[in-house]
Each structure stands twice: as C-alpha cells, then as structure tokens.
Write an enzyme that holds these catalytic residues in place. Structure first.
Site, PDB file in Angstrom:
ATOM      1  N   HIS A 274      25.446  19.702  -6.732  1.00 49.84           N
ATOM      2  CA  HIS A 274      25.793  19.123  -5.322  1.00 49.84           C
ATOM      3  C   HIS A 274      26.977  19.559  -4.800  1.00 49.84           C
ATOM      4  O   HIS A 274      28.077  19.752  -5.355  1.00 49.84           O
ATOM      5  CB  HIS A 274      25.793  17.646  -5.677  1.00 49.84           C
ATOM      6  CG  HIS A 274      25.537  16.838  -4.231  1.00 49.84           C
ATOM      7  ND1 HIS A 274      26.540  17.008  -3.144  1.00 49.84           N
ATOM      8  CD2 HIS A 274      24.480  16.410  -3.536  1.00 49.84           C
ATOM      9  CE1 HIS A 274      25.924  16.432  -2.212  1.00 49.84           C
ATOM     10  NE2 HIS A 274      24.888  16.016  -2.534  1.00 49.84           N
TER      11      HIS A 274
ATOM     12  N   SER B 201      24.719  12.985  -4.731  1.00 44.62           N
ATOM     13  CA  SER B 201      26.196  12.814  -4.259  1.00 44.62           C
ATOM     14  C   SER B 201      26.844  11.529  -4.595  1.00 44.62           C
ATOM     15  O   SER B 201      27.996  11.711  -4.682  1.00 44.62           O
ATOM     16  CB  SER B 201      25.895  12.781  -2.434  1.00 44.62           C
ATOM     17  OG  SER B 201      25.482  11.472  -2.324  1.00 44.62           O
ATOM     18  N   ASN B 202      26.193  10.563  -4.651  1.00 47.53           N
ATOM     19  CA  ASN B 202      26.999   9.132  -4.808  1.00 47.53           C
ATOM     20  C   ASN B 202      27.004   8.946  -6.487  1.00 47.53           C
ATOM     21  O   ASN B 202      27.859   7.957  -6.779  1.00 47.53           O
ATOM     22  CB  ASN B 202      26.298   8.031  -4.250  1.00 47.53           C
ATOM     23  CG  ASN B 202      24.757   8.144  -4.783  1.00 47.53           C
ATOM     24  OD1 ASN B 202      24.196   8.938  -5.405  1.00 47.53           O
ATOM     25  ND2 ASN B 202      24.233   6.727  -4.440  1.00 47.53           N
TER      26      ASN B 202
ATOM     27  N   GLU C 276      14.023  10.180  -6.107  1.00 44.74           N
ATOM     28  CA  GLU C 276      14.375   8.624  -5.673  1.00 44.74           C
ATOM     29  C   GLU C 276      14.949   9.070  -4.501  1.00 44.74           C
ATOM     30  O   GLU C 276      16.206   9.919  -4.270  1.00 44.74           O
ATOM     31  CB  GLU C 276      15.391   7.910  -6.665  1.00 44.74           C
ATOM     32  CG  GLU C 276      15.879   6.777  -6.295  1.00 44.74           C
ATOM     33  CD  GLU C 276      17.089   6.414  -6.926  1.00 44.74           C
ATOM     34  OE1 GLU C 276      18.006   6.327  -6.222  1.00 44.74           O
ATOM     35  OE2 GLU C 276      17.253   6.581  -8.387  1.00 44.74           O
TER      36      GLU C 276
ATOM     37  N   LYS D 133      20.529  22.444  -9.569  1.00 48.92           N
ATOM     38  CA  LYS D 133      21.250  22.731  -8.187  1.00 48.92           C
ATOM     39  C   LYS D 133      22.327  22.056  -7.746  1.00 48.92           C
ATOM     40  O   LYS D 133      22.188  20.698  -7.826  1.00 48.92           O
ATOM     41  CB  LYS D 133      20.290  22.719  -7.083  1.00 48.92           C
ATOM     42  CG  LYS D 133      20.374  23.641  -5.985  1.00 48.92           C
ATOM     43  CD  LYS D 133      21.797  23.271  -5.186  1.00 48.92           C
ATOM     44  CE  LYS D 133      21.319  22.119  -4.157  1.00 48.92           C
ATOM     45  NZ  LYS D 133      22.570  21.803  -3.121  1.00 48.92           N
TER      46      LYS D 133
ATOM     47  N   CYS E 259      22.375   3.384  -4.496  1.00 52.88           N
ATOM     48  CA  CYS E 259      20.982   3.391  -3.945  1.00 52.88           C
ATOM     49  C   CYS E 259      20.402   1.677  -4.110  1.00 52.88           C
ATOM     50  O   CYS E 259      19.524   1.591  -3.476  1.00 52.88           O
ATOM     51  CB  CYS E 259      20.141   4.197  -4.998  1.00 52.88           C
ATOM     52  SG  CYS E 259      20.332   3.709  -6.633  1.00 52.88           S
TER      53      CYS E 259
ATOM     54  N   GLY F  10      18.409  11.668  -3.745  1.00 56.43           N
ATOM     55  CA  GLY F  10      19.086  11.748  -2.343  1.00 56.43           C
ATOM     56  C   GLY F  10      18.581  11.170  -1.186  1.00 56.43           C
ATOM     57  O   GLY F  10      17.741  10.045  -1.454  1.00 56.43           O
ATOM     58  N   SER F  11      18.456  11.647  -0.132  1.00 58.68           N
ATOM     59  CA  SER F  11      17.904  11.226   1.146  1.00 58.68           C
ATOM     60  C   SER F  11      16.323  11.351   1.122  1.00 58.68           C
ATOM     61  O   SER F  11      15.715  12.199   0.309  1.00 58.68           O
ATOM     62  CB  SER F  11      18.385  12.048   2.335  1.00 58.68           C
ATOM     63  OG  SER F  11      17.987  13.427   2.342  1.00 58.68           O
TER      64      SER F  11
ATOM     65  N   GLU G 124      17.298   2.504   6.199  1.00 61.43           N
ATOM     66  CA  GLU G 124      18.512   2.410   5.654  1.00 61.43           C
ATOM     67  C   GLU G 124      19.678   2.810   6.182  1.00 61.43           C
ATOM     68  O   GLU G 124      19.612   4.120   6.817  1.00 61.43           O
ATOM     69  CB  GLU G 124      18.407   3.281   4.126  1.00 61.43           C
ATOM     70  CG  GLU G 124      19.708   3.207   3.213  1.00 61.43           C
ATOM     71  CD  GLU G 124      19.559   4.044   2.225  1.00 61.43           C
ATOM     72  OE1 GLU G 124      20.299   3.792   1.178  1.00 61.43           O
ATOM     73  OE2 GLU G 124      18.721   4.833   2.364  1.00 61.43           O
TER      74      GLU G 124
END
Length: 527
Positions: free
Chosen positions: A185, A157-158, A264, A183, A301, A240-241, A392
């Site tokens: 985002h 996403s970022n 990650e 896939k 991140c 991602g998360s 986080e």
C-alpha cells in the site's frame, strides 16, 4: 533499513522510473524515503519466480511451513522500534495502536503455524472401496485440499500490519502452501518494506524457495492490475474500497482462466436499538457508541455507521446524549490527506440529501488531516427512498434512522447491502418479540453481536469476518482466523490410487497422525 526498492524474492530491485513518497498526516509533510514503483519487467519477474517457488513450496511439510511462519513473527519482533516509528509516521496512528497491531500480526502468524503443524486443516476424507457391492462395486476415494498457486495480496490502508504485508491474507496463503506477491500500500510503503525484510530473512533462515514472497511498490493502480491479469497468479486477497475491490474482481473474472478474488470492501455495520434497552440504559449505550464511532478516527471496517431504532422518546434521548458525548471526544488524525478529503466530501454529499438532520458536527478548529465527527438522523421512509443514504462514510460518522414501526425497521434491514456485522442492543426479555428483525439482520451480515459494539475483531476460529456482497466478494469465507486458509486451496480426489503413491495425509497408515473423516466417522486411526 528502508531502501525504497522492490523485493523480487530475495533480490532488491529499482528498475522503474516512477517514484513516490509516503506522508506523515500528523505533521502534514512527506516522509524522507523515496520508493520506486515496480516496472512491468519486475512484476513479471516476481510472478514467474513465485510460480517456480510454488513447485517446491507446495511440497513443503506442515512442520517446515510452521517453522517458517514462526520465524517471520520472530523477525518482525526483531525490527523493534524502527517498525513502530515508521508505522506511526506513515499512518498518523499512535504508538499503542502500532504495538497492538504488531502483536496481532505475530499472533496470526503463530496461529497458522500451529494449524499447519497439526495438519488436519487439509480436510482429509476417505471412503474405502466396497468391491463386492451390488449392482456396481464401489471405488476407493480419498480427498484433500491442495494449494491453488501464487497469490496476489493487496495491503490495506487502515491496518499497516495486521491486514497488509504479513497480515492475515499473507499468513493464511503461506500456510496453505501458496507463494505471495504483495502489492504494497502506497500510504505505508516503508512499513511494508521493513516487514518484507523480516519475511525474506525468515525465508532464508528456514530454507524456503526463493520467490516464496515478493513485495512490489506502486502509488497507482497499474501494478495491481497487471498482477491480477498475470496467468500465473491463481487468487487475490484485497481489503479496501468497494470501487477498488470490484475493479479487481471484474479483472479476475475477465481472464481466460478466471480466478477467485477474496475482497473485503465496505460495511456500515447496522446497530438495532430496541425500545426497552433504550429506556433502561439509553445513556450508557449512547456513551458507549460515541466512543465506538470515533475509535481509530472511525477508520475501522467495523465502524458502526448506521443506528436503527423505533421513533419515540427513548430514541430522542439517546440521540441527544450521543450527540453531546461525541462532541466531547477530541478529534484525531486520519490516515492520509486523501482519506481526510474523501471523508469531508462524503459528509457533504450526505448533508445535501433531503430529510437529513445534523444532530452533532464538531465545528471547532482542528489540525490538518484531523476528522471532525458527525452524527445525523433521518426518518425510515426517507432512508428507504434514497439509496445514497445507505453508503459508507469512511470516518467518524454515524446515521440514526427513525423507523415508524417494526415492519419498517425490518424492511430497512432487508434493503441494506451486505455487511460485516449487525448488532442488537436489547433487554433479554424483549428480543423474542423481534424475530423478524433478527432474521432480517442475519440475512444481511456475517457476524451478529448482542449488546456490544462491532469495533474489535477477535482472532479465533469462531470469528467470521466477511459477509454478503459488498462486505466481501464471497460470503462463505472470512479474512480473520484459521479458516481463512480455505480461500487458497481446492479439493482433489484420488480414486483407486495405490497407497504408496498417495499423499501422506491420505495413506492407510496415517503417518501424520491427523484427524480424518473415514467412512463417515472422524478419527485418527489407521485403516
């Protein structure tokens, strides 16, 4: 041109009944394009096509793969202003960030093109036969790395470019000889489709097999789950998360043939501030870290989410200056309303924890989806007792932990989950007295920084962008730089194989002129 369709290799497809739109967080409205979620049939087609392409792509020479990667970079640059405009609309990020990330994406592709063109990355290793060795003769053994097979990549996403459709995971997998199924985002599906069109154009121009790349749309988790479970997908790349990465990791491990997931997933990037450094340059470091915490609206991140120091006057002054400086910085937009909502939910959860003091909280009115930066503090004992404080908060948020002594400081570091980075702020004369702190930090992180900030990841061979779980699922590998290619290959040994039947990388005459480890010595010489 954005169509909203899925790319199944070279073919555009829109068989799915579910649709979605991306969102402009700056304007707080949906964007104009409608995207079609990939159906089960489209997923199967994409993976089967990738498997067929793999049979040819794994044999493509390094020179031809290099040409393909360079052409991708060229085609991405040819997208021009349309890519930049779409990136900004879908992310809320500024034009300068878009152009910088585009440059990084193309640099990564060209770096991998140079790597595979030179060829030594396959780690060719030769131990020649000793037929008269006693009591047993020694066989001729030759080893090199070969690609795993089709790889599923999940966009981040970022980083809509550098960690997404043609980002580091995709570039390194293609360089290794692995077809990629992305896939896309859902927050930047339009950006993803534009980049996909560039990859497909490059594949056609360089005569790569159809299916070497596909791009699938999805606003939920089902497409990703099906990709990971498909028997012809042989590895996964994810940024991602923790929740999302762990779910994919578990799915992959439950397969009849488990596959590696290189994810990650999260990091609070602890920063240790030593007393002499705070006394001498506390104001400078406070201003520096106010900027680092808010950089990119705290959505890197490598955002410094945890500041650790010994309690005392120097730390009190640092906290006061940090709190004053961070409130001077104008808030900025987060990537999406959902991310903005989660940021404030996680902040409220932190505020509800006992022993926490809020030292700075931007309270002036802001536009929709803009994040209000926050600094909090807590004692070392309270931090150790409450694992919720270790989690986080994705956004411009940082926690200062006041340790009573050096032993508690080292214990806090030891109790942390794995992290991408750890930073020491110190005078050179004092760090030698903190060996236990440095050693504890090294045991928890993938990158150690001295007198700097963790935000900013240089793309070069010496960079390690990974760390102990949950920073990444395999701390031996990183997602940045040329060594990322090693995630998508496995070693194979050839024993007593006829020279004419060996891969070129292992033949006596070394036709590719690559560096090889021959009988323990690195050389390009022929046998």
């Amino acid at each position: 041109m954005i169509t909203g369709k899925n790319y199944i290799g070279n073919h555009l497809s829109a068989e799915g009944k579910e649709t979605f739109k991306t969102f402009n967080p700056q304007l707080n409205i949906e964007t104009e394009h409608t995207f079609f979620e990939a159906s089960e049939d489209e997923i199967r087609l994409a993976v089967n096509l990738a498997w067929e392409a793999f049979q040819k792509f794994k044999e493509v020479s390094g020179a031809k793969k290099a040409n393909f990667l360079r052409e991708i970079a060229h085609q991405i640059e040819n997208l021009g202003d349309e890519l930049v405009k779409t990136y900004c609309q879908e992310s809320g990020l500024p034009e300068g960030r878009a152009k910088g990330e585009r440059n990084r994406t193309c640099f990564q592709l060209r770096t991998f093109s140079d790597l595979v063109e030179e060829g030594s990355w396959v780690n060719a290793t030769i131990d020649t036969a000793i037929p008269d060795r006693k009591p047993q003769p020694k066989s001729d053994l030759r080893k090199m790395s070969i690609p795993l097979g089709p790889v599923a990549v999940f966009g981040a996403s970022n980083f809509p470019l550098a960690y997404s459709t043609a980002g580091g995971d995709t570039a390194s997998a293609l360089a290794a000889g692995c077809p990629v199924v992305v896939k896309s985002h859902p927050m930047h599906a339009g950006t993803g489709e534009l980049v996909t069109s560039a990859i497909i154009t490059a594949a056609k121009k360089t005569a790569m097999p159809n299916g070497v790349f596909s791009n699938l749309n999805s606003s939920g988790i089902e497409v990703g789950q099906q990709l990971v479970k498909h028997t012809k997908i042989k590895a996964v790349g994810f940024t991602g998360s923790i929740r999302g990465g762990r779910a994919l990791f578990d799915l992959a491990s439950q397969r009849r043939e488990p596959i590696p997931v290189f994810a990650e997933m999260g990091s609070i990037n602890p920063v240790v501030l030593l007393p002499k450094a705070l006394k001498k340059k506390g104001t400078v470091w406070a201003k520096t870290y106010a900027s680092s915490i808010t950089l990119g609206t705290g959505q890197f991140c490598t955002n410094p989410g945890l500041l650790l120091a010994l309690d005392g006057d120097g730390l009190d002054g640092f906290i006061q200056t940090l709190s004053e400086e961070i409130l001077k910085i104008a808030p900025s937009s987060m990537l999406h309303p959902n991310i903005h909502t989660k940021y404030h939910e996680h902040k409220r959860m932190m505020f509800d924890q006992g022993g926490l003091s809020v030292t700075a909280n931007y309270e002036a009115a802001v536009a929709e989806n803009y994040a209000q930066q926050t600094v909090v503090s807590v004692s070392g004992s309270d931090f150790l007792k409450n694992s919720k404080l270790h989690q986080e908060v994705f956004g411009p948020f940082s926690m200062v932990v006041k340790s009573k002594d050096v032993d508690e400081l080292a214990n806090i570091i030891t109790q942390l989950e794995g992290q991408l980075t750890g930073t020491i702020i110190s005078e050179e004369s004092e760090i030698e007295s903190y060996d236990n702190v440095v050693n504890a930090l090294q045991g928890r992180v993938g990158r150690l920084i001295f007198n700097g900030v963790p935000t900013g990841v240089e793309v070069c061979p010496a960079m390690q962008h990974g760390g102990p779980y949950p920073a990444s699922t395999d701390s031996r590998f990183g997602a940045v730089g040329i060594h990322a290619i090693q995630r998508w290959v496995r070693p194979v040994s050839f024993q007593d194989w006829p020279n004419t039947l060996l891969p070129d990388e292992l033949k006596d005459e070394n036709p590719l002129n690559i560096s090889r480890l021959v009988n323990g010595a690195q050389t390009k010489e022929c046998l």
